[in-house]
Write a protein that holds these residues in place. Structure first.
Motif, PDB file in Angstrom:
ATOM      1  N   UNK A  80     -14.724  -7.476  -9.056  1.00  0.00           N
ATOM      2  CA  UNK A  80     -14.523  -8.198  -7.795  1.00  0.00           C
ATOM      3  C   UNK A  80     -13.075  -8.100  -7.337  1.00  0.00           C
ATOM      4  N   UNK A  81     -12.148  -8.137  -8.282  1.00  0.00           N
ATOM      5  CA  UNK A  81     -10.727  -8.056  -7.933  1.00  0.00           C
ATOM      6  C   UNK A  81     -10.395  -6.718  -7.285  1.00  0.00           C
ATOM      7  N   UNK A  82     -10.981  -5.639  -7.805  1.00  0.00           N
ATOM      8  CA  UNK A  82     -10.729  -4.317  -7.230  1.00  0.00           C
ATOM      9  C   UNK A  82     -11.250  -4.255  -5.800  1.00  0.00           C
ATOM     10  N   UNK A  83     -12.469  -4.736  -5.571  1.00  0.00           N
ATOM     11  CA  UNK A  83     -13.044  -4.689  -4.222  1.00  0.00           C
ATOM     12  C   UNK A  83     -12.295  -5.604  -3.256  1.00  0.00           C
ATOM     13  N   UNK A  84     -11.921  -6.805  -3.715  1.00  0.00           N
ATOM     14  CA  UNK A  84     -11.195  -7.734  -2.836  1.00  0.00           C
ATOM     15  C   UNK A  84      -9.814  -7.196  -2.492  1.00  0.00           C
ATOM     16  N   UNK A  85      -9.197  -6.472  -3.428  1.00  0.00           N
ATOM     17  CA  UNK A  85      -7.893  -5.870  -3.131  1.00  0.00           C
ATOM     18  C   UNK A  85      -8.008  -4.929  -1.952  1.00  0.00           C
ATOM     19  N   UNK A  86      -9.115  -4.198  -1.887  1.00  0.00           N
ATOM     20  CA  UNK A  86      -9.338  -3.281  -0.778  1.00  0.00           C
ATOM     21  C   UNK A  86      -9.495  -4.031   0.539  1.00  0.00           C
ATOM     22  N   UNK A  99     -13.418   2.388  -6.502  1.00  0.00           N
ATOM     23  CA  UNK A  99     -12.735   1.595  -5.480  1.00  0.00           C
ATOM     24  C   UNK A  99     -11.569   2.370  -4.895  1.00  0.00           C
ATOM     25  N   UNK A 100     -10.513   1.657  -4.495  1.00  0.00           N
ATOM     26  CA  UNK A 100      -9.342   2.340  -3.940  1.00  0.00           C
ATOM     27  C   UNK A 100      -8.433   2.804  -5.079  1.00  0.00           C
ATOM     28  N   UNK A 101      -7.925   4.017  -4.931  1.00  0.00           N
ATOM     29  CA  UNK A 101      -7.017   4.555  -5.950  1.00  0.00           C
ATOM     30  C   UNK A 101      -5.761   3.703  -6.062  1.00  0.00           C
ATOM     31  N   UNK A 102      -5.343   3.111  -4.947  1.00  0.00           N
ATOM     32  CA  UNK A 102      -4.124   2.316  -4.939  1.00  0.00           C
ATOM     33  C   UNK A 102      -4.144   1.151  -5.896  1.00  0.00           C
ATOM     34  N   UNK A 103      -5.303   0.534  -6.078  1.00  0.00           N
ATOM     35  CA  UNK A 103      -5.387  -0.606  -7.002  1.00  0.00           C
ATOM     36  C   UNK A 103      -4.913  -0.197  -8.388  1.00  0.00           C
ATOM     37  N   UNK A 104      -5.364   0.952  -8.839  1.00  0.00           N
ATOM     38  CA  UNK A 104      -5.079   1.375 -10.210  1.00  0.00           C
ATOM     39  C   UNK A 104      -3.641   1.868 -10.360  1.00  0.00           C
ATOM     40  N   UNK A 105      -3.176   2.667  -9.412  1.00  0.00           N
ATOM     41  CA  UNK A 105      -1.801   3.165  -9.491  1.00  0.00           C
ATOM     42  C   UNK A 105      -0.785   2.032  -9.411  1.00  0.00           C
ATOM     43  N   UNK A 106      -1.077   1.016  -8.610  1.00  0.00           N
ATOM     44  CA  UNK A 106      -0.125  -0.083  -8.415  1.00  0.00           C
ATOM     45  C   UNK A 106       0.038  -0.966  -9.644  1.00  0.00           C
ATOM     46  N   UNK A 107      -0.867  -0.863 -10.607  1.00  0.00           N
ATOM     47  CA  UNK A 107      -0.723  -1.663 -11.821  1.00  0.00           C
ATOM     48  C   UNK A 107       0.575  -1.332 -12.555  1.00  0.00           C
ATOM     49  N   UNK A 108       1.052  -0.101 -12.379  1.00  0.00           N
ATOM     50  CA  UNK A 108       2.252   0.334 -13.104  1.00  0.00           C
ATOM     51  C   UNK A 108       3.542  -0.179 -12.478  1.00  0.00           C
ATOM     52  N   UNK A 109       3.500  -0.532 -11.208  1.00  0.00           N
ATOM     53  CA  UNK A 109       4.719  -0.858 -10.469  1.00  0.00           C
ATOM     54  C   UNK A 109       5.466  -2.050 -11.065  1.00  0.00           C
ATOM     55  N   UNK A 110       4.737  -3.094 -11.438  1.00  0.00           N
ATOM     56  CA  UNK A 110       5.387  -4.292 -11.975  1.00  0.00           C
ATOM     57  C   UNK A 110       6.051  -4.046 -13.325  1.00  0.00           C
ATOM     58  N   UNK A 111       5.742  -2.909 -13.958  1.00  0.00           N
ATOM     59  CA  UNK A 111       6.346  -2.550 -15.241  1.00  0.00           C
ATOM     60  C   UNK A 111       7.490  -1.566 -15.061  1.00  0.00           C
ATOM     61  N   UNK A 112       7.976  -1.416 -13.839  1.00  0.00           N
ATOM     62  CA  UNK A 112       9.020  -0.440 -13.534  1.00  0.00           C
ATOM     63  C   UNK A 112       8.576   0.962 -13.917  1.00  0.00           C
ATOM     64  N   UNK A 113       7.349   1.265 -13.565  1.00  0.00           N
ATOM     65  CA  UNK A 113       6.776   2.588 -13.783  1.00  0.00           C
ATOM     66  C   UNK A 113       6.261   3.142 -12.464  1.00  0.00           C
ATOM     67  N   UNK A 114       6.168   4.454 -12.386  1.00  0.00           N
ATOM     68  CA  UNK A 114       5.479   5.125 -11.291  1.00  0.00           C
ATOM     69  C   UNK A 114       4.028   5.287 -11.723  1.00  0.00           C
ATOM     70  N   UNK A 115       3.105   4.855 -10.876  1.00  0.00           N
ATOM     71  CA  UNK A 115       1.685   4.931 -11.202  1.00  0.00           C
ATOM     72  C   UNK A 115       0.978   6.017 -10.417  1.00  0.00           C
ATOM     73  N   UNK A 116       0.031   6.677 -11.068  1.00  0.00           N
ATOM     74  CA  UNK A 116      -0.747   7.746 -10.444  1.00  0.00           C
ATOM     75  C   UNK A 116      -2.223   7.509 -10.753  1.00  0.00           C
ATOM     76  N   UNK A 117      -3.064   7.641  -9.746  1.00  0.00           N
ATOM     77  CA  UNK A 117      -4.506   7.520  -9.953  1.00  0.00           C
ATOM     78  C   UNK A 117      -5.230   8.427  -8.973  1.00  0.00           C
ATOM     79  N   UNK A 118      -6.289   9.049  -9.441  1.00  0.00           N
ATOM     80  CA  UNK A 118      -7.100   9.904  -8.568  1.00  0.00           C
ATOM     81  C   UNK A 118      -8.511   9.981  -9.124  1.00  0.00           C
ATOM     82  N   UNK A 119      -9.448  10.366  -8.278  1.00  0.00           N
ATOM     83  CA  UNK A 119     -10.845  10.472  -8.695  1.00  0.00           C
ATOM     84  C   UNK A 119     -11.541  11.553  -7.895  1.00  0.00           C
ATOM     85  N   UNK A 120     -12.524  12.199  -8.518  1.00  0.00           N
ATOM     86  CA  UNK A 120     -13.372  13.062  -7.702  1.00  0.00           C
ATOM     87  C   UNK A 120     -14.536  12.234  -7.179  1.00  0.00           C
TER      88      UNK A 120
END
Length: 362
Positions: free
Chosen positions: A33-39, A121-142
Motif C-alpha cells: 500500500x505504501x508503494x502505491x500511495x507514494x505514486x 509500482x513506480x521505480x522512484x519509490x525504490x531508488x529513493x530509499x537510498x537517498x536518506x542514507x547518503x547514497x545514490x539509488x538506482x531502480x529499473x524493471x522490465x
C-alpha cells in the motif's frame, strides 16, 4: 472528467485491506500500500491505486503469490540475485533494494538483480530509499511487451522504466524517474477513462501509422520508444529500453523481450517462457565512496540553483528539476487529499464488493 477527493489515511487503509484480502501478511500489505500511495501522492496517478484491480486479476489467475518465500539465490560481496517466488513486485523490489543498500553500507556499492517478480509500482519509490542514507539509488524493471523498437510494428519491449535518485542538501533529491517508451501505458489508460485523445508520437497503429487514438494499442497497435520515430531519436529510446531489459532479466534469469508476462492475465495458460516472471535491477552507491557526502550535497544544491536560474524561454515557465513536480504534488495532496477519477472510484467500489471488504469512503 470530474474527480473525487480521498484523504491519504482512508485510501491507505482501503488499499491495505485489498492486499489483506488477497492473503498477504500485515507487513506485506502495509508495504504494498505504501508503494502505491507514494505514486498517488507524487501525482503519478497511472501507477497508484488505479492498478489494484490488475493485481487482483493476476492473483485470481494464480500469477501472484500472496505469501512468497523471497530469497537470495546467488551472491557475492557486492552483488546478489533474488528470486521473488512470484510475489508482488511491490514487496519483492523493496526486499532487493534493502540488500543493495546493506551491501553499499559495507562495501561502498551494492547491486541486486531480481527474477520471478511482478509489477513493482513506480521505480522512484525504490531508488529513493537510498537517498536518506547518503547514497545514490538506482531502480529499473522490465515490463509486458507493448513497445515496438525502431523500424518495426512488433511489440518486443516493455515501457521499461528506470530511476536514478540523487540526494541534495537543502533541496529535495533530484529524481530522474522515467519510462524508456514515449509514454507509459498507464497514461493511455487515463486517456481512455477520460475519453480523450493522446498526443501524436506516443502510439502507432498495427500498420505503423501515427495516431492520437488512445484505444489504438488495444486494437493491435504498439507504444513507441522514447523519441517516437527515427528522425526524433527513437533509436536512443530503444537503446535505453534494451539496457533495462538486459540488466533486469538476462542478468537475473527473468523473462525478457516479447516473453515478459502481461500485467493483465489475458494469456491463460502462459506459453513456454525462457525465464521466470518479471525482472528488476537495483543499485545503491555510497557517496562517500567518491567524495565526502557533505561536499557532494553542497554541490548538488549549487547545481540545482544554477539550473533553476537559467533564463527561461517563457518567463512563466522556469526550468523544472527532475522530481520537482512530484515534490510539489505531494505537498498539495498531503494537505488536500488525493483525486481519483470517477471510473477508478467505480472500479475500486466493484473491487470492494468482489472481495467483501469495506467500501472506500471520501
Amino acid at each position: 472528467m470530474s474527480s473525487l477527493i480521498f484523504q491519504e489515511k482512508k485510501l491507505r487503509a482501503f488499499t491495505e485491506s485489498v492486499f489483506l484480502a488477497m492473503g498477504c501478511s500485515n507487513t506485506h500489505s502495509a508495504l504494498a500500500a505504501d508503494v502505491l500511495l507514494a505514486s498517488d501522492l507524487r501525482g503519478i496517478d497511472s501507477h497508484g491505486v488505479a492498478r489494484l484491480s490488475g493485481y487482483i486479476r493476476l492473483w485470481k489467475k494464480k500469477r501472484i503469490n500472496a505469501t512468497p518465500d523471497i530469497k537470495v539465490v546467488h551472491e557475492t560481496a557486492t552483488t546478489a540475485t533474488v528470486d521473488g517466488d512470484g510475489g508482488l513486485g511491490l514487496v519483492v523490489a523493496p526486499f532487493a533494494m534493502q540488500i543493495a543498500m546493506e551491501k553499499a553500507e559495507k562495501y561502498g556499492s551494492g547491486w541486486v538483480a531480481v527474477r520471478n517478480s511482478n509489477h513493482f509500482g513506480i521505480a522512484g519509490y525504490h531508488a529513493m530509499q537510498a537517498v536518506s542514507r547518503d547514497m545514490i539509488g538506482i531502480a529499473m524493471t522490465n515490463a509486458s511487451p507493448l513497445v515496438a523498437p525502431t523500424f518495426t510494428t512488433e511489440r518486443l519491449l516493455g515501457t521499461n522504466p528506470m530511476c536514478y535518485a540523487f540526494p541534495a542538501g537543502k533541496y529535495p533529491p533530484v529524481v530522474v524517474d522515467m519510462a524508456t517508451a514515449a509514454a507509459a501505458n498507464g497514461k493511455l489508460e487515463i486517456a481512455q477513462r477520460e475519453q480523450k485523445n493522446i498526443p501524436a508520437g506516443w502510439v502507432q497503429t498495427h500498420t505503423g501509422d501515427s495516431t492520437t487514438d488512445a484505444h489504438a494499442l488495444k486494437a493491435g497497435g504498439s507504444l513507441l520508444p522514447l523519441g517516437s520515430d527515427r528522425e526524433h531519436g527513437s533509436h536512443k529510446g530503444f537503446g535505453l529500453s534494451a539496457t533495462v531489459d538486459i540488466l533486469t532479466s538476462i542478468l537475473s534469469g527473468a523473462n525478457y523481450g516479447p516473453w515478459v508476462p502481461p500485467f493483465v492475465a489475458f494469456l491463460d495458460p502462459l506459453p513456454d517462457l525462457p525465464g521466470e516472471g518479471i525482472g528488476h535491477f537495483h543499485g545503491a552507491m555510497r557517496i562517500d565512496g567518491f567524495r565526502p557526502a557533505a561536499d557532494f550535497k553542497h554541490h548538488m544544491d549549487n547545481w540545482i540553483e544554477r539550473f533553476k536560474s537559467a533564463k527561461p524561454i517563457n518567463p512563466d515557465q522556469p526550468v523544472i528539476i527532475p522530481g520537482e513536480p512530484e515534490v510539489e504534488a505531494e505537498k498539495v495532496r498531503k494537505l488536500e487529499g488525493i483525486p481519483l477519477s470517477e471510473p477508478v472510484v467505480k472500479d475500486l467500489g466493484e473491487l470492494a464488493v468482489m472481495l467483501g471488504i469495506g467500501k472506500l469512503e471520501e
